[in-house]
Design a protein around this motif. Structure first.
Motif, mmCIF file in Angstrom:
data_model
loop_
_atom_site.group_PDB
_atom_site.id
_atom_site.type_symbol
_atom_site.label_atom_id
_atom_site.label_comp_id
_atom_site.label_asym_id
_atom_site.label_seq_id
_atom_site.Cartn_x
_atom_site.Cartn_y
_atom_site.Cartn_z
ATOM 1 N N LEU A 69 -4.881 0.020 -7.916
ATOM 2 C CA LEU A 69 -3.498 -0.245 -8.296
ATOM 3 C C LEU A 69 -3.078 -1.697 -8.146
ATOM 4 C CD1 LEU A 69 -1.415 2.733 -6.996
ATOM 5 C CD2 LEU A 69 -1.603 1.915 -9.335
ATOM 6 N N ASN A 118 3.156 1.482 -2.039
ATOM 7 C CA ASN A 118 3.610 1.424 -3.426
ATOM 8 C C ASN A 118 4.971 0.761 -3.615
ATOM 9 O OD1 ASN A 118 1.254 2.657 -4.192
ATOM 10 N ND2 ASN A 118 2.143 4.703 -4.422
ATOM 11 N N PHE A 154 0.820 -1.205 0.000
ATOM 12 C CA PHE A 154 0.000 0.000 0.000
ATOM 13 C C PHE A 154 0.862 1.265 0.000
ATOM 14 C CE2 PHE A 154 -3.831 -2.333 2.149
ATOM 15 C CZ PHE A 154 -3.966 -3.107 1.020
HETATM 16 C C1 LIG Z 1 0.778 5.223 -4.569
HETATM 17 O O1 LIG Z 1 0.580 5.552 -5.928
HETATM 18 C C2 LIG Z 1 -0.683 6.155 -6.197
HETATM 19 C C3 LIG Z 1 -0.807 6.340 -7.725
HETATM 20 O O2 LIG Z 1 0.371 6.814 -8.265
HETATM 21 C C4 LIG Z 1 -0.814 7.458 -5.428
HETATM 22 O O3 LIG Z 1 -2.089 8.009 -5.663
HETATM 23 C C5 LIG Z 1 -0.657 7.168 -3.937
HETATM 24 O O4 LIG Z 1 -0.677 8.383 -3.213
HETATM 25 C C6 LIG Z 1 0.659 6.443 -3.676
HETATM 26 N N1 LIG Z 1 0.721 6.061 -2.272
HETATM 27 C C7 LIG Z 1 1.772 6.311 -1.496
HETATM 28 C C8 LIG Z 1 1.677 5.878 -0.078
HETATM 29 O O5 LIG Z 1 2.796 6.827 -1.909
#
Ligand SMILES: *[C@@H]1O[C@H](CO)[C@@H](O)[C@H](O)[C@H]1NC(C)=O
Ligand SMILES: *[C@@H]1O[C@H](CO)[C@@H](O)[C@H](O)[C@H]1NC(C)=O
Ligand SMILES: *[C@@H]1O[C@H](CO)[C@@H](O)[C@H](O)[C@H]1NC(C)=O
Length: 390
Positions: free
Chosen positions: A242, A191, A189
């Motif tokens: 995602l 990313n 989560f």
């Molecule tokens: C993960 O990636 C998404 C899409 O790029 C973004 O909206 C989200 O804020 C990101 N989450 C983090 C924790 O960085």
């Protein structure tokens, strides 16, 4: 057949029976363990009130199928740990963090929803990770153990003594663990790639191992360890845009996430093997909860359940799950605020309660699979989990 041969056979049969008897007795496996207490560590799969005590109660309709009101569990009723306690005729475990109404005579529950094994660098409001990671649960257990010893060695304080275990119960207790899933999802989560999360698994299981060793050094002997479930089949994971890029397997699950869970489980199992070598007096049971939950979800109809990928209590979309508003929350629909409540007809045939957690019916089914030992790596049933069989 002459008489002599017949007699010899009879003698042989008799000897076999004797040997068998001896084997069973020496093994000791005939006798149920009579655990005086259960100490549990984990996440929401086994939280009986910890997170609720610290951050506010789980909202209705949580608890309604059994307790008729919220009972600190993210579920319509009981959890696997409740069925475990019940099977030993022990009361449901009080959450260590619950200041009022708790009785720790037969154990304590250190689990909280959102807990990870490794301490996270984000707060609950940022990421949903509980601050009570396994190392904190272990600090709490240490403090609890130390206080019980102090109270027991002093005169007086009779009231408190009626609320705590006996000192010797700590070595006769069953120590249960169900934790790890949130370590994996926390990374995803944030990313991180699957490979990045995979690379952190040795550290995660390493920290888990440290805690088991320390509890052993404090006298703990019987450990019952659940592996982590197929979280790639849970609505809260699948519904994240995602996580799949639209790709799901034939069951509707995110296969690579389940593979990650299995990778964690293989390392956990290996760690349990090492612990058995290191901790000679310990009885450590590794329970393959993954396979049970996977069977439940992928063969739901066969097991009397339906719509395994749909939350019972939730709102919206294919999975009846809204990542911004959970079960018991409020959502605005056409300008009107409505409660996110139970929308499935019958929670006794639902698998997912709120998109994250299993229903009581699912938990009971899972418990029924683990209780006889068919999913334990030593085939040891729950009631014999104090006997060394390997
Ligand atoms: C993960 O990636 C998404 C899409 O790029 C973004 O909206 C989200 O804020 C990101 N989450 C983090 C924790 O960085
Ligand atoms: C938190 O940050 C510390 C220091 O940067 C790092 O060593 C640790 O691995 C991080 N924990 C997690 C769970 O990412
Ligand atoms: C706590 O539970 C134990 C066992 O169920 C019971 O014997 C004890 O009296 C209880 N303590 C209090 C203060 O009610």
């Amino acid at each position: 057949m002459d008489h002599r041969r017949r007699r010899n056979l009879a003698v042989e049969a008799f000897t076999v029976v004797l040997l068998l008897n001896q084997f069973v007795n020496v093994n000791g496996s005939k006798y149920p363990c009579e655990f005086p207490a259960v100490f549990n560590f984990g996440d929401s799969n086994s939280d009986t009130g910890g997170l609720s005590a610290a951050f506010g109660q789980a909202q209705p309709p949580n608890g309604e199928s059994f307790f008729q009101r919220p009972a600190g569990r993210y579920c319509d009723g009981r959890l696997v740990i409740d069925f475990i306690a019940q099977s030993f005729r022990l009361p449901y475990l009080s959450a260590y963090l619950d200041a009022l109404g708790s009785n720790f005579t037969h154990g304590a529950n250190f689990a909280t929803a959102g807990s990870t094994i490794r301490p996270q660098n984000t707060t609950l409001s940022q990421s949903g990770s509980s601050p009570f990671s396994l190392n904190v649960q272990w600090y709490q257990f240490n403090d609890f153990h130390g206080r019980v010893r102090n109270f027991r060695s002093q005169k007086g304080d009779e009231i408190f003594k009626r609320l705590m275990p006996k000192t010797k119960d700590f070595s006769n207790a069953l120590y249960t663990f169900d934790i790890g899933q949130n370590d994996l999802t926390a990374g995803l989560f944030q990313n991180l790639s699957i490979d990045q999360v995979r690379a952190s698994v040795p550290d995660i299981v390493g920290q888990f191992k440290t805690v088991i060793k320390d509890i052993y050094n404090q006298g703990g002997r019987s450990f019952w360890i659940h592996n982590t479930g197929p979280f790639g089949c849970l609505p809260y994971v699948i519904a994240r845009p995602l996580s799949t890029n639209g790709q799901v397997d034939k069951y509707g699950c995110v296969g690579p996430y389940n593979d990650l869970a299995q990778y964690f489980n293989r390392q956990l199992k290996e760690t349990v093997g090492q612990l058995r070598k290191d901790l000679h007096k310990a009885v450590i049971t590794y329970v393959d909860v993954y396979s049970i939950k996977f069977a439940l979800i992928t063969q739901a109809t066969q097991h009397g359940f339906e719509h395994p990928l749909r939350a019972c209590c939730g709102h919206g979309g294919k999975y009846n799950y809204n990542m911004h508003v959970g079960c018991g929350g409020k959502v605005k629909v056409k300008g009107k605020e409505i409660l996110v409540g139970k929308s499935c007809k019958d929670p006794t045939v639902a698998v997912s309660w709120d998109g994250v957690h299993y229903t009581q019916a699912a938990n009971k089914w899972i418990f029924d699979q683990i209780v006889d030992g068919s999913f334990s790596d030593t085939n040891i049933p729950l009631r014999l989990a104090c006997h060394k069989q390997y």
